[in-house]
Design an enzyme around this catalytic site. Structure first.
Site, PDB file in Angstrom:
ATOM      1  CG  HIS A  24      46.540  42.588  38.337  1.00 16.38           C
ATOM      2  ND1 HIS A  24      47.118  42.428  37.109  1.00 16.38           N
ATOM      3  CD2 HIS A  24      45.693  41.533  38.487  1.00 16.38           C
ATOM      4  CE1 HIS A  24      46.644  41.342  36.538  1.00 16.38           C
ATOM      5  NE2 HIS A  24      45.773  40.787  37.339  1.00 16.38           N
ATOM      6  CG  HIS A  78      38.669  33.505  38.706  1.00 12.06           C
ATOM      7  ND1 HIS A  78      39.674  33.008  39.499  1.00 12.06           N
ATOM      8  CD2 HIS A  78      39.242  34.510  37.974  1.00 12.06           C
ATOM      9  CE1 HIS A  78      40.802  33.672  39.256  1.00 12.06           C
ATOM     10  NE2 HIS A  78      40.567  34.587  38.344  1.00 12.06           N
ATOM     11  CD  GLU A  80      42.904  38.062  39.550  1.00  9.97           C
ATOM     12  OE1 GLU A  80      42.691  37.272  38.610  1.00  9.97           O
ATOM     13  OE2 GLU A  80      43.822  38.894  39.549  1.00  9.97           O
ATOM     14  CG  ASP A  82      39.045  40.400  38.447  1.00  9.14           C
ATOM     15  OD1 ASP A  82      39.626  39.649  39.249  1.00  9.14           O
ATOM     16  OD2 ASP A  82      38.995  40.162  37.230  1.00  9.14           O
ATOM     17  CG  HIS A 145      44.043  34.402  35.646  1.00  9.56           C
ATOM     18  ND1 HIS A 145      43.767  35.432  36.493  1.00  9.56           N
ATOM     19  CD2 HIS A 145      45.387  34.480  35.398  1.00  9.56           C
ATOM     20  CE1 HIS A 145      44.843  36.132  36.737  1.00  9.56           C
ATOM     21  NE2 HIS A 145      45.836  35.591  36.104  1.00  9.56           N
ATOM     22  CG  ASP A 164      39.886  35.761  34.530  1.00 10.53           C
ATOM     23  OD1 ASP A 164      38.989  36.617  34.652  1.00 10.53           O
ATOM     24  OD2 ASP A 164      40.814  35.624  35.342  1.00 10.53           O
ATOM     25  CE1 TYR A 196      41.328  39.605  30.930  1.00 10.34           C
ATOM     26  CE2 TYR A 196      41.813  37.333  30.348  1.00 10.34           C
ATOM     27  CZ  TYR A 196      41.356  38.264  31.258  1.00 10.34           C
ATOM     28  OH  TYR A 196      40.944  37.852  32.498  1.00 10.34           O
ATOM     29  CG  HIS A 229      37.252  40.334  32.586  1.00 10.35           C
ATOM     30  ND1 HIS A 229      37.018  41.287  33.543  1.00 10.35           N
ATOM     31  CD2 HIS A 229      38.010  39.385  33.177  1.00 10.35           C
ATOM     32  CE1 HIS A 229      37.619  40.926  34.676  1.00 10.35           C
ATOM     33  NE2 HIS A 229      38.210  39.775  34.477  1.00 10.35           N
TER      34      HIS A 229
HETATM   35 FE1  FEO Z   1      41.667  36.224  37.144  1.00 11.08          FE
HETATM   36 FE2  FEO Z   1      39.266  38.425  36.018  1.00 11.08          FE
HETATM   37  O1  FEO Z   1      40.364  37.573  37.263  1.00 11.08           O
END
Ligand code: FEO
Length: 404
Positions: A24, A78, A80, A82, A145, A164, A196, A229
């Site tokens: 993004h 989460h 989002e 991803d 996040h 995240d 990050y 991640h």
């Molecule tokens: Fe806030 Fe890895 O998404």
């Protein structure tokens, strides 16, 4: 496509995305991973989804351990895309499974997906779920996040699934921090943690600090932190220490010059300023914005105590490549940095003044009112730029002492 065991009965079942370079708008030169986890207990439990196009990869790893239909609980820390993007494909193989998330998670998921058949169970900080020998403790972490975010602590194993938080956009064959450090380097891992944090979490330092303090009160004392991640932290104190350092304003005693140039004149000033900073014995890095993603420039800004922004004046305004960077930086609400600006102008000028004002509006420490030169800097102006660099390096060094 084997799962990786974190601790007896707790498995990584995620995916490595070697190819992603644009997350993004955040450039990810080392790719990323989408981590999710399966806990095999009396009531097998899956924690988190993956990006939609990697759902099959995750399901293949899951199937190596258990028939997905036998999974009894799905935790969504989460939403989002991803992480949430792959949920429909995963849920298709475990219809009716109870899905645990925050209320904001539920509201968000119904905007992304058809959730008419999803069995939501809303959880709050302090709620627990017994899945056999293990107890899952939920901790809401809004804005780490997104507003929906939460973390899940596996109490008996002292493993924190942190979505995240503590993550890195870093693809690797190694799943654990110590393995990665052995194969690559600690400096690279540290840089990607800072990268990050700078691009994703910088605005939320106060929230993160409050959460780290709350962990103690809730008995969250992990021996392992497993983010969604990057690598999993077998040395969680290293990751927590990095976050505390960033929250407290620690960074390198360094100056970064971030600039762009139209006819090379602002570039000439950047070169003279760099010489001045270097001769002052200060570490210095230089970023030309059109040759470097804004997310890389933000990381360098965040890692250095002092920043000088170079911009020509174009139509009485900050050069648009530099203005774009400033707009991105402003939203990240940087703190505890000293800054100023420089640049060449043709007739009206104004970009340097406006850039310094932008930094002032961000409540950064301002050094002088910047440095300007008309058209192509002459020898005297180059000397002035060099002296400006030396003075800025001295000021950055003094300012840095406040955070020792
Ligand atoms: Fe806030 Fe890895 O998404």
């Amino acid at each position: 496509m084997k799962p990786v065991e974190l601790k007896p009965g707790i498995f990584w079942v995620g995916a490595v995305d070697w190819a992603i370079r644009d997350f993004h708008g955040y450039m990810t030169p080392k790719g990323s991973t989408y981590n999710n986890y399966l806990v095999l207990d009396d009531e097998p439990t899956l924690l988190d989804g993956v990006k939609a196009e990697f759902a099959d990869v995750s399901l293949t790893r899951i199937k190596a351990l258990i028939e997905p239909g036998k999974i009894k609980h799905l935790i969504v820390n989460h939403i989002e895309p991803d992480h949430g993007g792959g949920l429909p494909a995963i849920l298709a193989l475990m219809p009716g499974v109870p899905l645990y998330c925050t209320e904001k998670g539920r509201k968000g998921l119904q905007k992304f997906h058809d959730v008419s058949r999803w069995d939501f169970h809303i959880v709050k900080t302090g709620d627990t779920l017994k899945i056999g020998k293990r107890t899952l403790l939920f901790v809401e972490t809004p804005m780490i996040h997104w507003p929906d975010s939460m973390m899940t602590y596996i109490k008996e194993d002292r493993v924190l699934i942190s979505q995240d938080g503590f993550g890195q956009h870093l693809a690797s064959t190694q799943r654990f921090d110590d393995e990665f450090i052995e194969c690559a380097s600690e400096a690279l891992l540290t840089e990607y943690m800072w990268d990050y944090y700078a691009n994703i979490l910088m605005p939320f330092g106060t929230v993160i600090k409050a959460k780290l303090d709350e962990f103690g009160k809730l008995g969250v004392d992990p021996v392992m932190i497993a983010p969604d991640h990057g690598v999993i932290w077998r040395n969680p104190q290293k990751a927590i220490g990095m976050y505390r350092d960033m929250i407290e304003g620690k960074c390198h005693e360094r100056v970064v010059i971030i600039y762009d140039s139209m006819w090379g004149n602002t570039g000439k000033l950047a070169q003279a300023i760099t010489e001045g900073i270097t001769d002052e014995g200060m570490d210095c890095r230089v970023i030309k914005l059109r040759q470097c993603p804004a997310s890389e420039a933000v990381k360098e800004f965040w890692m250095a105590r002092g920043s000088l922004l170079g911009t020509p004046t174009l139509n009485n305004k900050i050069f648009h490549y530099v203005a774009q960077f400033l707009a991105y930086l402003e939203g990240l609400k940087p703190k505890n940095r000293i800054a100023s600006a420089f640049g060449s102008y043709g007739w009206g000028g104004g970009a340097v003044r406006d850039a310094v004002q932008k930094f002032r509006d961000m409540k950064l420490e301002i050094f002088e009112e910047g440095f300007e030169a008309n058209y192509r800097p002459d020898a005297g102006e180059e000397q002035g730029a060099y002296d400006f660099g030396r003075r800025f390096a001295q000021a950055a060094r003094e300012y840095h002492k406040r955070f020792a």
